[in-house]
Design a protein around this motif. Structure first.
Motif, PDB file in Angstrom:
ATOM      1  N   ALA A  31     -15.207 155.736 -10.350  1.00  0.00           N
ATOM      2  CA  ALA A  31     -15.008 156.363  -9.048  1.00  0.00           C
ATOM      3  C   ALA A  31     -13.533 156.345  -8.651  1.00  0.00           C
ATOM      4  CB  ALA A  31     -15.840 155.639  -7.992  1.00  0.00           C
ATOM      5  N   TYR A  32     -13.130 157.395  -7.932  1.00  0.00           N
ATOM      6  CA  TYR A  32     -11.769 157.500  -7.390  1.00  0.00           C
ATOM      7  C   TYR A  32     -10.692 157.455  -8.474  1.00  0.00           C
ATOM      8  CZ  TYR A  32     -13.995 156.535  -2.871  1.00  0.00           C
ATOM      9  OH  TYR A  32     -14.796 156.564  -1.760  1.00  0.00           O
ATOM     10  N   GLU A  33     -10.972 157.995  -9.646  1.00  0.00           N
ATOM     11  CA  GLU A  33      -9.987 157.996 -10.725  1.00  0.00           C
ATOM     12  C   GLU A  33      -9.323 159.360 -10.916  1.00  0.00           C
ATOM     13  OE1 GLU A  33      -8.815 155.502 -12.459  1.00  0.00           O
ATOM     14  OE2 GLU A  33     -10.119 154.026 -11.488  1.00  0.00           O
ATOM     15  N   ARG A  34      -9.600 160.298 -10.017  1.00  0.00           N
ATOM     16  CA  ARG A  34      -9.018 161.645 -10.075  1.00  0.00           C
ATOM     17  C   ARG A  34      -9.303 162.335 -11.413  1.00  0.00           C
ATOM     18  NH1 ARG A  34      -2.991 160.244  -8.083  1.00  0.00           N
ATOM     19  NH2 ARG A  34      -3.412 158.504  -9.495  1.00  0.00           N
ATOM     20  N   LEU A  35     -10.512 162.174 -11.890  1.00  0.00           N
ATOM     21  CA  LEU A  35     -10.916 162.756 -13.170  1.00  0.00           C
ATOM     22  C   LEU A  35     -11.451 164.171 -13.000  1.00  0.00           C
ATOM     23  CD1 LEU A  35     -12.878 159.690 -14.619  1.00  0.00           C
ATOM     24  CD2 LEU A  35     -10.524 160.364 -15.159  1.00  0.00           C
ATOM     25  N   TYR A  36     -11.180 165.010 -13.986  1.00  0.00           N
ATOM     26  CA  TYR A  36     -11.731 166.352 -14.014  1.00  0.00           C
ATOM     27  C   TYR A  36     -12.909 166.444 -14.991  1.00  0.00           C
ATOM     28  CZ  TYR A  36      -7.880 168.142 -11.218  1.00  0.00           C
ATOM     29  OH  TYR A  36      -6.995 168.386 -10.187  1.00  0.00           O
ATOM     30  N   GLU A  37     -13.062 165.441 -15.817  1.00  0.00           N
ATOM     31  CA  GLU A  37     -14.190 165.342 -16.738  1.00  0.00           C
ATOM     32  C   GLU A  37     -14.289 163.907 -17.210  1.00  0.00           C
ATOM     33  OE1 GLU A  37     -11.522 167.074 -20.473  1.00  0.00           O
ATOM     34  OE2 GLU A  37     -13.398 168.027 -19.917  1.00  0.00           O
ATOM     35  N   ILE A  38     -15.391 163.591 -17.860  1.00  0.00           N
ATOM     36  CA  ILE A  38     -15.585 162.237 -18.360  1.00  0.00           C
ATOM     37  C   ILE A  38     -14.672 162.029 -19.566  1.00  0.00           C
ATOM     38  CG2 ILE A  38     -17.257 160.608 -19.316  1.00  0.00           C
ATOM     39  CD1 ILE A  38     -19.419 162.152 -17.813  1.00  0.00           C
ATOM     40  N   PRO A  39     -13.817 161.021 -19.541  1.00  0.00           N
ATOM     41  CA  PRO A  39     -12.834 160.832 -20.606  1.00  0.00           C
ATOM     42  C   PRO A  39     -13.461 160.656 -21.983  1.00  0.00           C
ATOM     43  CG  PRO A  39     -12.298 159.476 -18.705  1.00  0.00           C
ATOM     44  CD  PRO A  39     -13.678 160.024 -18.460  1.00  0.00           C
ATOM     45  N   LYS A  40     -12.816 161.242 -22.967  1.00  0.00           N
ATOM     46  CA  LYS A  40     -13.277 161.153 -24.351  1.00  0.00           C
ATOM     47  C   LYS A  40     -13.329 159.703 -24.819  1.00  0.00           C
ATOM     48  CE  LYS A  40     -12.234 162.943 -28.979  1.00  0.00           C
ATOM     49  NZ  LYS A  40     -11.293 163.794 -29.758  1.00  0.00           N
ATOM     50  N   THR A  41     -12.385 158.902 -24.340  1.00  0.00           N
ATOM     51  CA  THR A  41     -12.345 157.485 -24.717  1.00  0.00           C
ATOM     52  C   THR A  41     -13.644 156.774 -24.345  1.00  0.00           C
ATOM     53  OG1 THR A  41      -9.956 157.423 -24.384  1.00  0.00           O
ATOM     54  CG2 THR A  41     -11.116 155.306 -24.430  1.00  0.00           C
ATOM     55  N   ILE A  42     -14.124 157.059 -23.148  1.00  0.00           N
ATOM     56  CA  ILE A  42     -15.364 156.438 -22.680  1.00  0.00           C
ATOM     57  C   ILE A  42     -16.545 156.908 -23.516  1.00  0.00           C
ATOM     58  CG2 ILE A  42     -16.987 156.374 -20.757  1.00  0.00           C
ATOM     59  CD1 ILE A  42     -14.585 154.568 -20.361  1.00  0.00           C
ATOM     60  N   VAL A  43     -16.606 158.191 -23.782  1.00  0.00           N
ATOM     61  CA  VAL A  43     -17.720 158.747 -24.553  1.00  0.00           C
ATOM     62  C   VAL A  43     -17.770 158.139 -25.938  1.00  0.00           C
ATOM     63  CG1 VAL A  43     -18.691 160.844 -25.553  1.00  0.00           C
ATOM     64  CG2 VAL A  43     -17.701 160.908 -23.261  1.00  0.00           C
ATOM     65  N   GLU A  44     -16.633 158.083 -26.613  1.00  0.00           N
ATOM     66  CA  GLU A  44     -16.596 157.616 -27.996  1.00  0.00           C
ATOM     67  C   GLU A  44     -16.895 156.120 -28.125  1.00  0.00           C
ATOM     68  OE1 GLU A  44     -12.746 158.767 -29.352  1.00  0.00           O
ATOM     69  OE2 GLU A  44     -13.397 160.796 -29.921  1.00  0.00           O
ATOM     70  N   ARG A  45     -16.419 155.342 -27.154  1.00  0.00           N
ATOM     71  CA  ARG A  45     -16.524 153.886 -27.295  1.00  0.00           C
ATOM     72  C   ARG A  45     -17.761 153.276 -26.658  1.00  0.00           C
ATOM     73  NH1 ARG A  45     -10.831 151.124 -25.933  1.00  0.00           N
ATOM     74  NH2 ARG A  45     -12.088 149.301 -26.523  1.00  0.00           N
ATOM     75  N   PHE A  46     -18.271 153.900 -25.585  1.00  0.00           N
ATOM     76  CA  PHE A  46     -19.263 153.186 -24.791  1.00  0.00           C
ATOM     77  C   PHE A  46     -20.552 153.945 -24.483  1.00  0.00           C
ATOM     78  CE2 PHE A  46     -14.979 151.851 -23.129  1.00  0.00           C
ATOM     79  CZ  PHE A  46     -14.896 150.708 -23.918  1.00  0.00           C
ATOM     80  N   SER A  47     -20.633 155.208 -24.856  1.00  0.00           N
ATOM     81  CA  SER A  47     -21.784 156.008 -24.414  1.00  0.00           C
ATOM     82  C   SER A  47     -23.121 155.465 -24.909  1.00  0.00           C
ATOM     83  CB  SER A  47     -21.621 157.460 -24.869  1.00  0.00           C
ATOM     84  OG  SER A  47     -21.531 157.545 -26.280  1.00  0.00           O
ATOM     85  N   ASP A  48     -23.126 154.779 -26.040  1.00  0.00           N
ATOM     86  CA  ASP A  48     -24.391 154.304 -26.609  1.00  0.00           C
ATOM     87  C   ASP A  48     -25.073 153.244 -25.761  1.00  0.00           C
ATOM     88  OD1 ASP A  48     -24.225 156.001 -28.728  1.00  0.00           O
ATOM     89  OD2 ASP A  48     -23.405 154.529 -30.130  1.00  0.00           O
ATOM     90  N   HIS A  49     -24.298 152.426 -25.016  1.00  0.00           N
ATOM     91  CA  HIS A  49     -24.934 151.316 -24.312  1.00  0.00           C
ATOM     92  C   HIS A  49     -24.810 151.388 -22.795  1.00  0.00           C
ATOM     93  CE1 HIS A  49     -20.785 149.721 -24.402  1.00  0.00           C
ATOM     94  NE2 HIS A  49     -21.139 149.031 -23.334  1.00  0.00           N
TER      95      HIS A  49
END
Length: 226
Positions: A31-49
């Motif tokens: 929240a409040y990170e001024r994101l325009y999309e979900i970062p690739k870093t998050i998807v690649e490292r953490f999406s499974d859990h």
């Protein structure tokens, strides 16, 4: 997907390899990170859990990256410019979805696609959207009631909609009011239910037709409870 660099404390809060993190595993707040999309870093490292994801108060309009979050059960996406053109990927485990104060202006066909993507929703909140009439955005009590009953009719497992619990009386009334034969009378003759599935229809237009149709029903058959 974005290559946005995130602060180390955010990465640490969700990384299962970080010590003393047992209680936070599976939860991530962006929240409040001024994101325009979900970062690739998050998807690649953490999406499974990740099971609980908070992306509220950003500028996100596309949720396609959620397709990789196979175990997601809770999504908080309040205060993003998400419209009815944004469709969630299949999230069969999702039980809680908050989209408060977004930009969803039409329930059709968006809510039907939401049902297909998230068939097991138990908690849904759409407050503050143009498609969710209330006293706070100029909607009448009747408009709010019809909106509520329609959404309830789409999700058999829904226990809570917006700020109120779904009652058994509301569920029965929703099923009666929006059963297919009645609903087909809303669209143009000969068009069939496909018109509502494939065409974006404003809630005001549908509500007006509902008011006319319900005016023809016998008073004794109406049980619009809130």
């Amino acid at each position: 997907m974005s290559e946005t660099l995130l602060p180390p404390d955010i990465i640490a809060s969700v990384d299962p390899t970080v010590e003393n993190n047992e209680e936070d595993t599976g939860r991530l707040t962006l929240a409040y990170e001024r994101l325009y999309e979900i970062p690739k870093t998050i998807v690649e490292r953490f999406s499974d859990h990740i099971k609980y994801l908070d992306i509220s108060h950003n500028k996100i309009t596309n949720l396609d990256a959620l397709v990789y979050f196979k175990n997601l059960t809770s999504l908080i996406a309040d205060d993003n410019p998400i419209t009815e053109n944004c469709h969630l990927p299949p999230l069969p485990k999702l039980e809680l979805l908050w989209l408060n104060r977004c930009k969803v202006a039409s329930l059709y066909p968006w809510v039907g696609k939401l049902k297909e993507s998230c068939p097991n929703l138990q908690y849904l909140s759409l407050m503050g959207n143009p498609a969710a009439p209330s006293y706070f955005n100029g909607g009448t009590f009747y408009e709010y009631l019809q909106y509520r009953l329609f959404v309830i009719s789409q999700f058999p497992s829904l226990n809570h909609l917006d700020d109120r619990r779904v009652t058994e009386d509301q569920r029965l009334e929703a099923q009666r009011l929006y059963k297919r034969p009645f609903f087909e009378r809303i669209v143009k003759p000969g068009a069939g239910i496909a018109q509502l599935v494939n065409t974006s229809v404003t809630w005001n237009a549908v509500q007006t037709k509902l008011a006319v149709l319900m005016g023809k029903d016998k008073p004794g058959n109406r049980n619009l409870l809130i």
